[in-house]
Every structure is written in structure tokens, then in C-alpha cells.
Design a protein around this motif. Structure first.
Motif, PDB file in Angstrom:
ATOM      1  N   MET A 247       0.821  -1.213   0.000  1.00 29.93           N
ATOM      2  CA  MET A 247       0.000   0.000   0.000  1.00 29.93           C
ATOM      3  C   MET A 247       0.854   1.261   0.000  1.00 29.93           C
ATOM      4  O   MET A 247       0.533   2.245  -0.674  1.00 29.93           O
ATOM      5  N   GLU A 248       1.937   1.261   0.766  1.00 30.51           N
ATOM      6  CA  GLU A 248       2.764   2.452   0.905  1.00 30.51           C
ATOM      7  C   GLU A 248       3.895   2.503  -0.114  1.00 30.51           C
ATOM      8  O   GLU A 248       4.666   3.464  -0.128  1.00 30.51           O
ATOM      9  N   ASN A 249       4.021   1.444  -0.948  1.00 31.13           N
ATOM     10  CA  ASN A 249       5.057   1.387  -1.985  1.00 31.13           C
ATOM     11  C   ASN A 249       6.443   1.605  -1.381  1.00 31.13           C
ATOM     12  O   ASN A 249       7.211   2.477  -1.808  1.00 31.13           O
ATOM     13  N   ILE A 250       6.758   0.792  -0.372  1.00 30.69           N
ATOM     14  CA  ILE A 250       8.002   0.932   0.377  1.00 30.69           C
ATOM     15  C   ILE A 250       9.019  -0.084  -0.138  1.00 30.69           C
ATOM     16  O   ILE A 250       8.693  -1.246  -0.376  1.00 30.69           O
ATOM     17  N   ASP A 251      10.254   0.355  -0.335  1.00 29.90           N
ATOM     18  CA  ASP A 251      11.305  -0.561  -0.761  1.00 29.90           C
ATOM     19  C   ASP A 251      11.596  -1.607   0.309  1.00 29.90           C
ATOM     20  O   ASP A 251      11.819  -2.779   0.009  1.00 29.90           O
ATOM     21  N   ALA A 252      11.621  -1.163   1.580  1.00 25.76           N
ATOM     22  CA  ALA A 252      11.886  -2.098   2.679  1.00 25.76           C
ATOM     23  C   ALA A 252      11.184  -1.594   3.929  1.00 25.76           C
ATOM     24  O   ALA A 252      11.188  -0.399   4.214  1.00 25.76           O
ATOM     25  N   VAL A 253      10.565  -2.505   4.664  1.00 26.05           N
ATOM     26  CA  VAL A 253       9.857  -2.136   5.885  1.00 26.05           C
ATOM     27  C   VAL A 253      10.257  -3.076   7.014  1.00 26.05           C
ATOM     28  O   VAL A 253      10.406  -4.282   6.807  1.00 26.05           O
ATOM     29  N   PHE A 254      10.472  -2.494   8.188  1.00 24.48           N
ATOM     30  CA  PHE A 254      10.737  -3.250   9.406  1.00 24.48           C
ATOM     31  C   PHE A 254       9.627  -2.901  10.397  1.00 24.48           C
ATOM     32  O   PHE A 254       9.481  -1.741  10.783  1.00 24.48           O
ATOM     33  N   ALA A 255       8.840  -3.891  10.770  1.00 22.56           N
ATOM     34  CA  ALA A 255       7.702  -3.667  11.669  1.00 22.56           C
ATOM     35  C   ALA A 255       7.938  -4.394  12.975  1.00 22.56           C
ATOM     36  O   ALA A 255       8.295  -5.572  12.991  1.00 22.56           O
ATOM     37  N   TYR A 264       7.894  -8.921  18.402  1.00 22.98           N
ATOM     38  CA  TYR A 264       8.005  -9.626  17.129  1.00 22.98           C
ATOM     39  C   TYR A 264       8.421  -8.617  16.062  1.00 22.98           C
ATOM     40  O   TYR A 264       7.854  -7.528  15.964  1.00 22.98           O
ATOM     41  N   VAL A 265       9.421  -8.995  15.273  1.00 23.66           N
ATOM     42  CA  VAL A 265       9.917  -8.139  14.201  1.00 23.66           C
ATOM     43  C   VAL A 265       9.687  -8.857  12.874  1.00 23.66           C
ATOM     44  O   VAL A 265      10.099 -10.008  12.708  1.00 23.66           O
ATOM     45  N   VAL A 266       9.008  -8.192  11.955  1.00 28.61           N
ATOM     46  CA  VAL A 266       8.768  -8.739  10.616  1.00 28.61           C
ATOM     47  C   VAL A 266       9.296  -7.732   9.612  1.00 28.61           C
ATOM     48  O   VAL A 266       9.040  -6.526   9.738  1.00 28.61           O
ATOM     49  N   ALA A 267      10.063  -8.207   8.632  1.00 37.15           N
ATOM     50  CA  ALA A 267      10.659  -7.313   7.637  1.00 37.15           C
ATOM     51  C   ALA A 267      10.348  -7.809   6.230  1.00 37.15           C
ATOM     52  O   ALA A 267      10.286  -9.020   5.986  1.00 37.15           O
ATOM     53  N   ARG A 268      10.145  -6.875   5.325  1.00 39.74           N
ATOM     54  CA  ARG A 268       9.915  -7.188   3.923  1.00 39.74           C
ATOM     55  C   ARG A 268      10.767  -6.241   3.079  1.00 39.74           C
ATOM     56  O   ARG A 268      10.895  -5.051   3.390  1.00 39.74           O
ATOM     57  N   SER A 269      11.346  -6.786   2.003  1.00 37.47           N
ATOM     58  CA  SER A 269      12.180  -5.990   1.116  1.00 37.47           C
ATOM     59  C   SER A 269      11.839  -6.305  -0.334  1.00 37.47           C
ATOM     60  O   SER A 269      11.615  -7.457  -0.692  1.00 37.47           O
ATOM     61  N   ARG A 270      11.813  -5.251  -1.153  1.00 35.85           N
ATOM     62  CA  ARG A 270      11.548  -5.423  -2.581  1.00 35.85           C
ATOM     63  C   ARG A 270      12.743  -4.987  -3.410  1.00 35.85           C
ATOM     64  O   ARG A 270      12.620  -4.716  -4.596  1.00 35.85           O
ATOM     65  N   THR A 271      13.907  -4.904  -2.769  1.00 39.93           N
ATOM     66  CA  THR A 271      15.099  -4.462  -3.483  1.00 39.93           C
ATOM     67  C   THR A 271      16.287  -5.318  -3.087  1.00 39.93           C
ATOM     68  O   THR A 271      16.416  -5.739  -1.929  1.00 39.93           O
ATOM     69  N   ASP A 272      17.170  -5.556  -4.042  1.00 38.28           N
ATOM     70  CA  ASP A 272      18.381  -6.330  -3.763  1.00 38.28           C
ATOM     71  C   ASP A 272      19.321  -5.599  -2.826  1.00 38.28           C
ATOM     72  O   ASP A 272      20.226  -6.205  -2.244  1.00 38.28           O
ATOM     73  N   ASP A 273      19.118  -4.293  -2.664  1.00 35.77           N
ATOM     74  CA  ASP A 273      20.009  -3.522  -1.797  1.00 35.77           C
ATOM     75  C   ASP A 273      19.785  -3.812  -0.324  1.00 35.77           C
ATOM     76  O   ASP A 273      20.622  -3.468   0.514  1.00 35.77           O
ATOM     77  N   GLY A 281      19.035 -11.393  11.144  1.00 33.08           N
ATOM     78  CA  GLY A 281      19.912 -12.409  11.712  1.00 33.08           C
ATOM     79  C   GLY A 281      20.786 -11.857  12.818  1.00 33.08           C
ATOM     80  O   GLY A 281      21.234 -12.595  13.704  1.00 33.08           O
ATOM     81  N   GLN A 282      21.032 -10.538  12.788  1.00 35.90           N
ATOM     82  CA  GLN A 282      21.846  -9.899  13.822  1.00 35.90           C
ATOM     83  C   GLN A 282      21.142  -9.842  15.171  1.00 35.90           C
ATOM     84  O   GLN A 282      21.783  -9.659  16.205  1.00 35.90           O
ATOM     85  N   ILE A 283      19.794  -9.978  15.175  1.00 37.00           N
ATOM     86  CA  ILE A 283      19.059  -9.917  16.441  1.00 37.00           C
ATOM     87  C   ILE A 283      18.358 -11.242  16.741  1.00 37.00           C
ATOM     88  O   ILE A 283      17.357 -11.290  17.445  1.00 37.00           O
ATOM     89  N   GLY A 284      18.891 -12.320  16.178  1.00 38.99           N
ATOM     90  CA  GLY A 284      18.382 -13.649  16.520  1.00 38.99           C
ATOM     91  C   GLY A 284      17.303 -14.186  15.610  1.00 38.99           C
ATOM     92  O   GLY A 284      16.735 -15.243  15.874  1.00 38.99           O
ATOM     93  N   GLY A 285      16.995 -13.468  14.517  1.00 42.38           N
ATOM     94  CA  GLY A 285      15.981 -13.948  13.587  1.00 42.38           C
ATOM     95  C   GLY A 285      16.612 -14.481  12.324  1.00 42.38           C
ATOM     96  O   GLY A 285      17.773 -14.889  12.301  1.00 42.38           O
ATOM     97  N   GLY A 286      15.862 -14.478  11.248  1.00 39.20           N
ATOM     98  CA  GLY A 286      16.382 -14.955   9.982  1.00 39.20           C
ATOM     99  C   GLY A 286      15.311 -14.945   8.927  1.00 39.20           C
ATOM    100  O   GLY A 286      14.167 -14.571   9.170  1.00 39.20           O
ATOM    101  N   GLY A 287      15.688 -15.377   7.743  1.00 36.15           N
ATOM    102  CA  GLY A 287      14.755 -15.436   6.634  1.00 36.15           C
ATOM    103  C   GLY A 287      15.459 -15.235   5.319  1.00 36.15           C
ATOM    104  O   GLY A 287      16.657 -15.499   5.186  1.00 36.15           O
ATOM    105  N   HIS A 288      14.731 -14.779   4.326  1.00 31.31           N
ATOM    106  CA  HIS A 288      15.253 -14.536   2.989  1.00 31.31           C
ATOM    107  C   HIS A 288      15.708 -13.088   2.867  1.00 31.31           C
ATOM    108  O   HIS A 288      15.386 -12.254   3.705  1.00 31.31           O
ATOM    109  N   PRO A 289      16.387 -12.777   1.790  1.00 30.52           N
ATOM    110  CA  PRO A 289      16.707 -11.363   1.540  1.00 30.52           C
ATOM    111  C   PRO A 289      15.459 -10.492   1.424  1.00 30.52           C
ATOM    112  O   PRO A 289      15.504  -9.308   1.712  1.00 30.52           O
ATOM    113  N   SER A 290      14.327 -11.090   1.019  1.00 31.68           N
ATOM    114  CA  SER A 290      13.118 -10.297   0.811  1.00 31.68           C
ATOM    115  C   SER A 290      12.102 -10.401   1.940  1.00 31.68           C
ATOM    116  O   SER A 290      11.199  -9.586   2.038  1.00 31.68           O
TER     117      SER A 290
END
Length: 910
Positions: A247-255, A264-273, A281-290
Motif C-alpha cells: 500500500m505504501e510502496n516501500i522498498d523495505a519495511v521493518f515492523a 516480534y519483528v517482521v521485515a519485507r524488502s523489494r530491493t536487492d540492496d 539475523g543480527q538480532i536472533g531472527g532470519g529469513g530470505h533477503p526479501s
């Protein structure tokens, strides 16, 4: 029985995934079960809500499930991990990793990390979903798949690729989905599960997330950070984060979401940067680049944000200018600082070199620097008291904030300099160490595409907006004009001024508050002196704390402080204060709701700064601490928390409440000076209605901090309510006199304490002698008089007057609190409103004219006249003269003394 034991001891293979398992995890476990048909499937923790509903309703029979609580961990000889390879992501099952001879097989699509679980067999590919990898293996091995199994596996691909819209989607994902469709996967079922409709609760939370978002542009990448709080676990949080990003057309969001006692921290990214998997991963989590997630326990949202920003600092590719590399503010010591003091500074701040300034502020530049090695050698030679200027290095270069990495490297390495000051206009803004330079050069050499620029000290995680119009609506013109003048004065002195704390908080709570606290980024005392001189005001300073009070001719006061940070040398100690920035000044405060600041400088006047989501907590009416050591460092904040909770009608957050419980359990109050407890208790008792807060003290077992043997009877709440009613009654009389309302409530609090306990309380709290006497001897004396008022059936007004005269207002009101007798209350109230003000018009001069020789007889006659007037026998001055003459005549003729018949004379006071 023997057969059963053989079955239990048989080698066991289990298949599992990560906690909070999603559709990809479930689909991967099902596919893995096709490869390991003898294995048992174990969920390590909770599953997402959509997954649980779907799983329970339809497909449970497809899995060979083992309950976690029934599993014999020691019997597991082979562990199959899908969709994860991190130890901290498999819950209690990580204990199995220590089993001797354990064989580990891993199927995962997440990027590899150095601390991954080592595997005996690993199948790893960077695909959009893990089940894509397993589908390919099943296809190669020609293992049959039913339509229902194909549906679940295809659902995992659709979910983890965002229906093939996430940047992490690969060609293999499309091919795997096509194959599963050929095996009978039902797209109607998949569409039903993937499509989610918003309910009102989700819409409300999504709106809160959008309203609370703060944006940062880092190397051209738009990054949003948002934080929300819910009392209960919200299973669809990641879904809302995904929606917000679209909705907000954000390149990357950390909620961030504080749910119950976890963040709880959830992050989404739409850019390779932006590789959110690497960052979390630095705070004990993990996932994909996106897409990534993390769970943080025992931290507040403010602390978790700090951890997140530290992770961003570590992973962002920094701009290579001095202003971006420097640490600020610079830790400096004056040249006359002793070697022993310098060693304490190095240890406190965990640094290896110390800049030596002409003074500690850095405003006058520097004269050199000294290293930890030099200090330690000096101490080895017993040179503890020698000033550091005697051993400092004086050949030291500096750079401008816009100096590039080449110049920085040349001056640090070329001059063999341990520390490099960053200066502008003769002021030290910060320092760059050799370690800072080394870290930057190492990051330069990394071939990563997912590094972020480092945030400098000014790019803090604040949210700001302009509230000038709101201030004009809410504030008197005189206050607004004064704030403007303060901002103009700050700009003339080249510093920033902010109005902060309770004034700003109450502005947004629509409460009147003219207690103005100003924070200056600079020398607050010097600013106050200059402003007071220009405005014709007086000033009172506290050099130790860097504060001042400006006192205007009409008595109006403004508190001024230098922006400062505090540290505590041990629990419950008074804070040690040092200069800092507005953000550090806000971070040292007690609760998030007190961290709002409004800038006053012209050009930025009315800019509201909210570092710690204060507006959100004010809106939600929640009271939270800023960090989990808050009550350890200053236990008096517990009293403040309960006072604010009741004053504003707020709720104490769950984590904050548990921290209060911990502070009470650990008894951090034992080191607290009694006068600090007394100061907080007095503020509570001065509240409009202190009763609810006192009862909350009782809830947390905090009254024992006042005295361990403080007696709380069953009528305690009734007494507190009565004290409120009595003091309100008195205030409504509009009697033109002052009294200590809080003292009435204090005496009510210690109502059942004897003289010994009361004296101990007064000593512990270091209560002033005049109050100590009131709370002790006077209070107990009052209670004796009250007993007479309650027992005696008939009393004249004069009797009541003689019984109560001399008691202060506080004692009179206290008696009304304590008594349950309607008759006694009536007598006391009549005395307080009528009798105590009765006076007679005749005096000793009038008796002298009657030829009475001065002596004790005067007081007896005048007392008799007063009592007669109190009882209604005398009304006019002539009545008083006649009564006195008759009394004198009787004395001269030695007739019996005049007295008022207690049965018939005067009006009964009862």
C-alpha cells in the motif's frame, strides 16, 4: 512388556521445521515424509493461525505426527530439518542436536550463515520456497503424490513466493508448481487459503502501523520502520506487514509489535540492496533477503528498535565521510584530570584512547590525546594523581566533518594516530578511532550486494511533525510568546532549544500544565543566564546537574537543563549526569509518554519530535518504560508509574508490570534513600485523589517500603475514600487559609501505626520535625480527643470548643476521617465552620475600668464570657459587659460563680 520396550528403543527419525511454522514449512514436512516414510513429523512450536485452521480441518490424516510432549528426545538418531537450519529456530528440539551419533539432514532455501547447524546431508538452493526443492527430488525419484498432497505442497509455494510476486521467486518455483498442478493440486483450495479478507481488528492495527511509521532514505533506498503494541498475540502480523509494504510502496519495511511480553519483528524488502534476512539475523531472527522475522524476549520496543538500528549500522554500507564515521559526542577529559580518573573514563565507556580538551565540553578545542597503554603504565608507577596533560600526546591532527575516507586514512595511519578528532568552527563534533577506520575498510572489501550505509548520530529513529497550529489552539498567548522568545535566544547562542516532558505530554492529553521544562543542546546554564539577563528575570543554578531555574518578576518559573545522559553506578543510586544530545536526554527519562519534545528555534518552531512512539502510547493510554533496567537504576520510577497510571487513567504495560514485580522481588528499594521515597509518596498524596494510587501500591506490596510493619486493616479503602470526601468538603468551604492536604492523607495511611512505628517511619523518610510531631504525638493526642467526642452524649458548644481549640486544620480533618460517629462529625464540622471563629469584644481594658485588679482573674472572667457566647447566652457587646459586671459583682460579694446550666443553658452542641 518386552515388545513395548523394543519398540520404544528403536532408532527414531523425526522431521521438523521452525517455530511459528507457515505453509511452506508444513508442505516441506509433508514432502520430506514421502522421502522418509518411517519418520515422525513434529511441530516444534505454534503454527500460524491460517495454517492451524486448515491443518486441523482437513489434512491432519496425511501426517504421521508425534506430539512434542510425548517425544523421547534421547531415542532420536536422525533429525530431518526443513525450511530452517538455525539452532534458535527449532525451539525445544535443539536439545536433540546434542544426541551422540545424531545424523542431520537439511533441506532449506535460506541463505547460508556461519553459525548454521552442520549437516551430514544438505540440499540447499536459493528458491522462493523450500518445498520447491523437495518437489524436485520427489519428481526425480518418481515418488507418487496424491492430489491432496500436491495441493498442500503447491500451497506452500504460493504462500512463500507471494503468489510468484516476491523478488525471491525463481524459475524452479514455477516449474515445481506446474508439476504439482499436473499431479492434481486444487487451485480453488489454494486461492481460498491464500486470499485473506480484512476484519475490523486487522484494519485498526494496519492503520496504527501506517500512522506510526517513520521513513529513512539510505543510499537512495526508502526504508520504513513502524511499531505497534497489542495485549494479545496477533497471528496475522506478517500478513499486515506485507499489505503495508504494498500500500505504501516501500522498498523495505521493518515492523515491530509488542505482543504480550515479546517483541516480534517482521521485515519485507523489494530491493536487492536490502537483505532483511541478514539484518534480522543480527538480532536472533532470519529469513530470505526479501522476507524475514525475529522474536525478541525481555526487551521493550524502544530497546528492540535500538538493537535493530545497531544491526542496520553493521549491515549498511556507510557513506565514507568523517561526519558519518565519527562517534558523537566525543568523550573528553580536561588536562587536569588525574590518571586514575582517566582510567575510570576509559573503562566506563569501553574505549582505548581519550581526547584531552581545554575543558570537558569540547567547545574550546583540544590539546592532545592519551591512550589506555600510557595510562596503565602511569598507574603501574603509582602516578595515580598526576594530571594526564603531563603524559598526553600533543601532536594530533584533526579533520572537517566532510573529510573523505582517503584523508581520514592518511591522517590516522600516516600519523600513527589512535584517535582523530572531527572539528568544525573550533568545536569538536566527534572522533574517529583506528577501529572505526578498520571496520569501514573491511566493509569496503566485502563483495556483498546487501550492505547498508551506517546511520550517523543525527539520523536517529525519530518521527517528527509540525504542531504550531495545535499549540496556538491549546496554549495561552503569554506561554506561546515565551516559548518563541526562548527559541530566538537559543538561535542567537547557536544552540537548539526544546520544550519537553510533562508539558508536551499534557498538551496532547488536553490537560493544563504550565510547568515548562526546556532542554538545551549545549550549555543550559549559560543559556539560562543570558535569557534571564535579557528578560529581566532572576536565575538559580545547579552546576552539578547542569540545570537552572529562570524566575520572572511575576513569580513564573521555567526550568532549563542541558541535554544530558545519565548512568547509575549501582542500583538505586543517584544518577551521574553528563552532557549529551536531545535523543540521549529523552532516552534517560522514565516512560515513553514523557519523551516528546518540541523544538523552539525559529525555522523549526513547533516541530514535534517523537523518538520512542510516545504519541502511540498516549493514544492507547499505555504506560511503558524505555528499557528493562529502568526500575533497577531508579526504583522511585515505580511510584511514578503508579501515580501516572491513576492520574491519566492509563494501563501499565505487561512488560512494565512484570519489571515492577521484579524490582519488588529483588528489593531494589532497600538501597533507596528514605527522603527519595518520601518525595515520591508526597507527590502521590498531593494528587487530586490519591486513594487509587495508594491501593495500587498495596497491590504491588510496596507499602512495606515505607515501613515493613505498616498495618493495613480491613477498613483501609474506606478510610482513604473518606479522606478524599473530607478534604473535598473542606476545599468547597472556600475558607481563606492554607493547609497541607497531603498530610491528612498521610495520617490516614499510618492510621493504625503506634507512636514507635510512626517515629521509625518519620526517621526513615527523613520527615521534617514539625511534620514528624504532627504525625506522631499530635495525631495520637487527636485520637484521644476524638474518643471523648464520640463517647459523651451531651456537650455544649463551649465543651467542644475547649476540646478542639489549638488543633490545626490538618488534625481537625483527620478526626473527621477517623470517626464513624455522625454525632462526632457534626460537632467537629460545627467547630471548624462556626465555633473556632467566635471571639468576644470586651478585653482586659474593660475589666480594668470595672476596678478589677489585673491578675489571673482576668482570664477566668474572659473565658467565662467566651463560653457563654459560644453557648448562645450572649449576643451583643452590651450582653458581654452585663455578664462580666455580674461576674465581677459576684466575685466581690463572694457569691457563687455564674455558670451555664449544662442541661438548659445555651444550645446543645450535639
Amino acid at each position: 512388556m518386552t515388545g513395548k520396550n523394543e519398540k520404544e528403543n528403536r532408532p527414531l527419525t523425526i522431521i521438523t521445521s521452525h517455530v511459528n511454522a507457515d505453509f511452506d514449512a508444513m508442505a516441506s514436512m509433508l514432502a520430506a515424509q514421502k522421502l522418509y516414510p518411517e519418520a515422525r513429523v513434529v511441530f516444534p512450536g505454534s503454527q500460524e493461525k491460517n495454517l492451524r485452521n486448515f491443518f486441523i480441518q482437513s489434512m491432519v490424516y496425511l501426517f504421521n505426527i508425534a506430539e512434542l510432549g510425548e517425544l523421547d528426545f534421547s531415542a532420536v538418531t536422525r533429525l530431518v530439518l526443513v525450511d530452517t537450519k538455525r539452532r534458535n529456530r527449532i525451539g525445544d528440539l535443539r536439545r536433540i542436536l546434542d544426541n551422540p551419533g545424531l545424523e542431520i539432514h537439511i533441506y532449506d532455501h535460506h541463505p547460508k550463515k556461519d553459525d548454521d547447524i552442520p549437516a551430514d546431508r544438505e540440499c540447499h538452493m536459493l528458491t522462493g520456497a523450500t518445498v520447491t526443492i523437495l518437489t524436485g527430488i520427489l519428481r526425480e525419484k518418481n515418488i507418487p503424490i496424491t492430489a491432496e498432497e500436491a495441493t498442500i505442497m503447491c500451497l506452500g509455494i504460493y504462500e512463500d513466493t507471494g503468489s510468484f510476486s516476491f523478488p525471491s521467486t525463481t524459475e524452479r518455483d514455477f516449474k515445481a508448481a506446474a508439476y504439482l498442478l499436473s499431479r492434481g493440486a486444487n487451485l480453488n483450495v489454494i486461492s481460498t487459503m491464500i486470499t485473506r479478507e480484512f476484519n475490523p481488528e486487522q484494519i485498526g492495527l494496519l492503520n496504527d502501523m501506517i500512522q506510526a511509521s517513520r521513513h529513512y532514505t539510505i543510499n537512495g533506498v526508502d526504508i520504513a520502520l513502524t511499531g505497534v503494541t497489542t495485549d494479545n498475540y496477533f497471528p496475522d502480523f506478517s500478513f499486515l506487514v506485507q499489505k503495508m509494504a504494498k500500500m505504501e510502496n516501500i522498498d523495505a519495511v521493518f515492523a515491530l509489535a509488542l505482543m504480550e511480553n515479546k517483541v516480534y519483528v517482521v521485515a519485507r524488502s523489494r530491493t536487492d540492496d536490502v537483505d532483511v534476512g541478514e539484518i534480522l539475523g543480527q538480532i536472533g531472527g532470519g529469513g530470505h533477503p526479501s522476507a524475514a522475522a525475529a522474536t525478541v524476549k525481555g526487551k521493550t520496543i524502544a530497546q528492540t528498535e535500538q538493537l535493530l538500528f545497531e544491526a542496520l549500522h553493521a549491515k549498511i554500507n556507510p557513506r565514507r565521510l568523517a561526519r558519518d564515521l565519527m562517534s558523537s559526542p566525543a568523550i573528553m577529559a580536561a588536562g587536569d584530570t588525574t590518571c586514575k580518573e582517566a582510567k575510570a573514563l576509559l573503562t566506563r565507556y569501553n574505549i582505548n584512547a581519550l581526547l584531552v580538551g581545554r575543558d570537558r565540553s569540547g567547545n574550546s578545542g583540544f590539546t592532545g590525546y592519551i591512550t589506555r597503554q600510557v595510562i596503565e603504565k602511569a598507574l603501574f608507577h603509582d602516578l595515580d594523581t598526576i594530571p594526564i596533560r603531563e603524559y598526553m600526546s600533543m601532536e594530533i591532527s584533526h579533520v572537517h566533518p566532510d573529510a573523505d575516507i582517503v584523508e581520514i586514512q592518511d591522517k590516522i595511519i600516516g600519523n600513527k594516530q589512535r584517535i582523530l578528532p572531527v572539528m568544525e568552527n573550533e568545536r569538536v563534533l566527534g572522533v574517529i578511532t583506528r577501529t572505526d577506520l578498520l571496520n569501514t575498510l573491511v566493509q569496503q572489501s566485502r563483495p556483498s550486494n546487501h550492505e547498508f550505509p551506517r546511520l550517523n548520530g543525527n539520523a536517529s529513529n525519530k518521527r517528527s511533525r509540525v504542531v504550531v497550529n495545535f499549540m496556538r489552539e491549546r496554549l495561552p498567548k503569554s506561554i506561546l510568546d515565551t516559548l518563541c522568545q526562548l527559541g530566538e535566544a537559543a538561535s542567537r547562542l547557536d544552540c537548539n532549544a526544546y520544550v519537553v516532558g510533562g508539558f508536551v505530554r499534557d498538551l496532547f492529553l488536553y490537560r493544563s500544565n504550565e510547568d515548562i521544562d526546556i532542554v538545551i543542546e549545549g550549555n543550559g546554564i549559560e543559556f539560562a543566564r543570558t535569557f534571564a539577563r535579557e528578560s529581566g528575570a532572576r536565575i538559580h543554578t545547579h552546576e552539578k546537574f547542569g540545570t537552572a531555574v529562570i524566575i520572572f518578576p511575576d513569580g513564573f518559573k521555567i526550568d532549563v537543563a542541558s541535554a544530558r545522559m545519565e548512568y547509575y553506578q549501582f542500583p538505586a543510586s543517584l544518577p551521574v549526569v553528563e552532557m549529551s544530545s536531545i535523543k540521549m536526554d529523552m532516552f534517560r527519562r522514565d516512560f515513553t509518554i514523557n519523551t516528546l519534545a518540541i523544538q523552539l528555534n525559529p525555522g523549526n518552531f513547533g516541530r514535534l519530535i517523537d523518538f520512542f512512539s510516545s504519541q502511540k502510547d498516549i493514544k492507547d493510554k499505555v504506560l511503558r518504560v524505555l528499557h528493562n533496567m529502568s526500575f533497577v537504576e531508579d526504583p522511585t520510577r515505580v511510584f511514578r508509574a503508579l501515580r501516572f497510571e491513576q492520574r491519566f487513567g492509563f494501563t501499565i504495560g505487561k512488560l512494565t508490570s512484570s519489571l515492577i514485580d521484579n524490582a519488588v522481588k529483588m528489593n531494589f528499594f532497600k538501597r533507596l534513600a528514605g527522603k527519595r521515597v518520601y518525595a515520591e509518596l508526597k507527590l502521590i498524596l498531593k494528587e487530586e485523589n490519591p486513594a487509587p494510587t495508594i491501593l495500587r501500591l498495596l497491590d504491588y506490596d510496596l507499602l512495606r517500603v515505607i515501613h515493613p510493619d505498616l498495618i493495613i486493616e480491613t477498613d483501609f479503602k474506606t478510610l482513604l475514600d473518606t479522606a478524599k470526601k473530607v478534604t473535598d468538603w473542606h476545599d468547597l468551604l472556600f475558607i481563606d487559609e492554607t493547609y497541607e492536604r497531603w498530610a491528612v492523607h498521610f495520617m490516614t495511611l499510618i492510621r493504625h501505626c503506634g507512636l514507635k512505628a510512626t517515629r521509625e517511619i518519620c526517621t526513615h523518610l527523613t520527615i521534617a520535625p514539625r511534620y514528624a510531631k504532627m504525625f506522631g504525638e499530635n495525631r495520637l493526642s487527636t485520637e484521644k480527643q476524638l474518643s471523648l467526642l464520640e463517647r459523651r452524649k451531651r456537650m455544649t458548644h463551649a465543651d467542644v470548643y475547649n476540646l478542639l481549640k489549638g488543633f490545626k486544620t490538618e488534625m481537625i480533618l483527620y478526626m473527621m476521617v477517623c470517626t464513624t460517629s455522625r454525632m462526632a462529625k457534626k460537632r467537629i464540622s460545627h467547630y471548624h465552620t462556626q465555633l473556632r471563629n467566635v471571639t468576644i469584644t470586651i478585653s482586659g481594658k474593660d475589666l480594668l475600668k470595672m476596678d478589677i485588679k489585673p491578675g489571673p482573674i482576668y482570664s477566668k472572667i474572659l473565658q467565662a464570657v467566651l463560653e457563654a457566647k459560644l453557648n448562645g447566652v450572649l449576643r451583643t457587646r452590651e450582653d458581654e459587659f452585663n455578664f462580666a459586671r455580674e461576674r465581677v459583682a459576684r466575685i466581690r460579694t463572694k457569691q457563687p460563680e455564674i455558670s451555664v446550666d449544662r442541661k438548659t443553658g445555651g444550645n446543645s452542641a450535639a
